[in-house]
Motif scaffolding. Structure first.
Motif, PDB file in Angstrom:
ATOM      1  N   THR A   1       6.056   9.112   1.929  1.00 51.55           N
ATOM      2  CA  THR A   1       7.089   8.947   0.897  1.00 51.55           C
ATOM      3  C   THR A   1       6.498   8.763  -0.490  1.00 51.55           C
ATOM      4  OG1 THR A   1       7.144   6.531   1.128  1.00 51.55           O
ATOM      5  CG2 THR A   1       8.558   7.826   2.601  1.00 51.55           C
ATOM      6  N   LEU A   2       5.165   8.519  -0.561  1.00 56.70           N
ATOM      7  CA  LEU A   2       4.462   8.254  -1.823  1.00 56.70           C
ATOM      8  C   LEU A   2       5.071   7.062  -2.554  1.00 56.70           C
ATOM      9  CD1 LEU A   2       3.792  11.883  -3.137  1.00 56.70           C
ATOM     10  CD2 LEU A   2       2.298  10.404  -1.768  1.00 56.70           C
TER      11      LEU A   2
ATOM     12  N   VAL B   1       0.836  -1.193   0.000  1.00 58.19           N
ATOM     13  CA  VAL B   1       0.000   0.000   0.000  1.00 58.19           C
ATOM     14  C   VAL B   1       0.874   1.247   0.000  1.00 58.19           C
ATOM     15  CG1 VAL B   1      -1.927  -1.135   1.143  1.00 58.19           C
ATOM     16  CG2 VAL B   1      -0.200   0.000   2.515  1.00 58.19           C
ATOM     17  N   LEU B   2       0.267   2.359  -0.384  1.00 60.39           N
ATOM     18  CA  LEU B   2       1.000   3.610  -0.536  1.00 60.39           C
ATOM     19  C   LEU B   2       1.313   4.243   0.820  1.00 60.39           C
ATOM     20  CD1 LEU B   2       1.955   5.648  -2.784  1.00 60.39           C
ATOM     21  CD2 LEU B   2      -0.189   6.857  -2.355  1.00 60.39           C
ATOM     22  N   ASN B   3       2.582   4.583   1.016  1.00 57.58           N
ATOM     23  CA  ASN B   3       2.975   5.360   2.183  1.00 57.58           C
ATOM     24  C   ASN B   3       2.675   6.825   1.884  1.00 57.58           C
ATOM     25  OD1 ASN B   3       4.472   6.972   4.049  1.00 57.58           O
ATOM     26  ND2 ASN B   3       5.797   5.218   4.476  1.00 57.58           N
ATOM     27  N   PRO B   4       1.783   7.465   2.628  1.00 55.84           N
ATOM     28  CA  PRO B   4       1.380   8.842   2.291  1.00 55.84           C
ATOM     29  C   PRO B   4       2.506   9.860   2.466  1.00 55.84           C
ATOM     30  CG  PRO B   4       0.449   8.187   4.409  1.00 55.84           C
ATOM     31  CD  PRO B   4       1.072   6.958   3.807  1.00 55.84           C
TER      32      PRO B   4
END
Length: 459
Positions: free
Chosen positions: A195-196, A190-193
């Motif tokens: 580090t994107l 899933v996306l780390n908000p």
């Protein structure tokens, strides 16, 4: 015709009229101008005369105007009839249905009871049948889910289970015998908000998973906006993308190189399968209940109140036309000749009478509107292969209609005295001979349901 009952409606406003001894009728209405569409609002006039085919006519009254409308009725001469061949108690309503192109594999799933999961344990099933009612297999589901996918050739059935508490969510692919052939991992990247980057594996909640046209790619989505495109036969993620809001509809392009999705953040997206690149995005207000990719048209009907039907250019995302339906959309269907678009809602009444109608696909011109068993609502529809007839289902029954004239060839009320139904399931063969539809026959619990199998008799 004297003493004949007519209903004239413009959504929430409805007038009941009876013709006089000479067959004339009159009524005063309050017209209003639709500034979005730049047209006066439509009023539908519907007949209901015993022995005659029902007919709906549409007029557009303006301020300080008088409209004279003659409605010509034909006697009911159709020999079409449908016989109920089988019913299957599927416990919870068939919220969604998908089928192979020949109807040899039909799957339904339950959703939207609004009950705690523990209350529906033992009652949630993926049911897989054929068009004649033979049960191919059934699988218990850990939770309710609003979407099921059947491959066009009927080889595979794909379903998700929403994450509930400690119950893990997966996309599962079954072959038509019911054997599980693939399951996504319990945790997905899933996306780390901050580090994107996709650098953390975590549990996800999913409402939608779809196989590509060639059956080689699985599009798996999350309600947080994650989209994973997976070469499932080699267990390899090809690309992943993050959009805003729950992702509820997925359509692959003909060559499977692009995928079209809608998100709860209010946008539709076109995404490149190989890289996850967003090719375009287009504003659609809210999340969609259904979408169709047909040639270069991307058609979306949305969920919220006061929303809109959108027809977009599939190459650019630019709007070709839209219609402010003023209510949630339930279903859309394109005619086999590619010229017409049916749209309907289960809502029954809106600010427009066009709750169950056909538009010209290229420009949005209204061509026809219908009632089904006296109700303006239409939840799903299926076309005859020549595009001249259409079968429409609502919460209590279905009917078959002449597309050009709006006349009813046949209407059947399957269930009576029931509350609102959220069973949007419908399959009809291309000759409209076989019909499979979900209905609720329990007036006390709107979320219980059965699957009905009909076969046409007569021409």
């Amino acid at each position: 015709m004297k003493n004949m009952h007519l209903t004239i409606t413009s959504g929430y406003v409805e007038y009941d009229v009876t013709t006089n001894a000479k067959g004339y009728y009159s009524v005063k209405v309050m017209p209003y101008y639709n500034s979005t569409q730049k047209t006066w609002n439509a009023f539908a006039i519907t007949t209901n005369a015993k022995g005659y085919q029902n007919k709906t006519a549409v007029v557009y009254p303006k301020k300080n105007s008088t409209i004279k409308k003659t409605i010509k009725l034909k006697k009911q001469t159709s020999t079409i009839s449908y016989k109920k061949k089988k019913t299957i108690n599927i416990k919870i309503q068939a919220y969604d249905l998908d089928a192979s192109s020949d109807g040899s594999v039909i799957a339904t799933v339950p959703f939207h009871t609004m009950l705690p999961t523990a209350k529906t344990d033992g009652k949630r099933f993926l049911f897989v049948t054929n068009k004649k009612g033979k049960v191919l297999f059934q699988k218990a589901l850990p939770s309710e889910t609003p979407y099921v996918d059947v491959s066009n050739d009927g080889k595979y059935v794909t379903v998700t289970s929403a994450y509930v508490g400690e119950r893990k969510c997966n996309a599962i692919i079954y072959d038509k015998s019911g054997t599980e052939v693939y399951r996504t991992p319990d945790k997905m990247p899933v996306l780390n908000p901050y580090t994107l980057k996709y650098e953390k594996d975590d549990y996800v909640e999913s409402y939608c998973a779809v196989l590509s046209n060639n059956n080689n790619i699985l599009a798996y989505s999350s309600t947080d906006g994650g989209l994973w495109l997976i070469d499932w036969k080699n267990n390899k993620i090809l690309s992943q993308t993050d959009i805003k809001g729950q992702l509820r509809t997925i359509d692959f392009s003909k060559n499977d190189d692009l995928v079209y999705v809608t998100g709860g953040g209010g946008y539709a997206y076109c995404i490149r399968v190989s890289t996850g690149e967003i090719v375009w995005k287009s504003f659609i207000q809210t999340w969609a209940t259904q979408s169709i990719l047909y040639k270069n048209y991307y058609i979306v009907t949305t969920k919220n109140e006061n929303t809109t039907l959108y027809v977009l250019n599939a190459s650019t995302g630019k709007k070709i036309w839209d219609y402010p339906t003023t209510c949630r959309g339930s279903g859309i269907s394109v005619s086999p000749d590619g010229k017409k678009l049916w749209w309907g809602t289960d809502n029954g009444t809106t600010y427009t009478p066009l709750n169950n109608c056909i538009f010209k696909l290229s420009n949005g011109k209204l061509l026809q509107t219908f009632t089904v068993n006296g109700s303006y609502s239409g939840m799903q529809a299926a076309w005859s292969k020549d595009s001249k007839s259409i079968l429409i289902k609502n919460g209590t029954g279905f009917g078959v209609y002449n597309v050009k004239t709006g006349e009813a060839y046949y209407e059947k009320k399957v269930v009576k005295n029931v509350g609102d139904s959220l069973s949007f399931s419908l399959y009809a063969s291309s000759d409209l001979k076989y019909v499979v539809a979900g209905f609720n026959d329990n007036k006390n619990f709107r979320f219980w349901g059965k699957l009905y199998f009909f076969e046409r008799t007569g021409k």
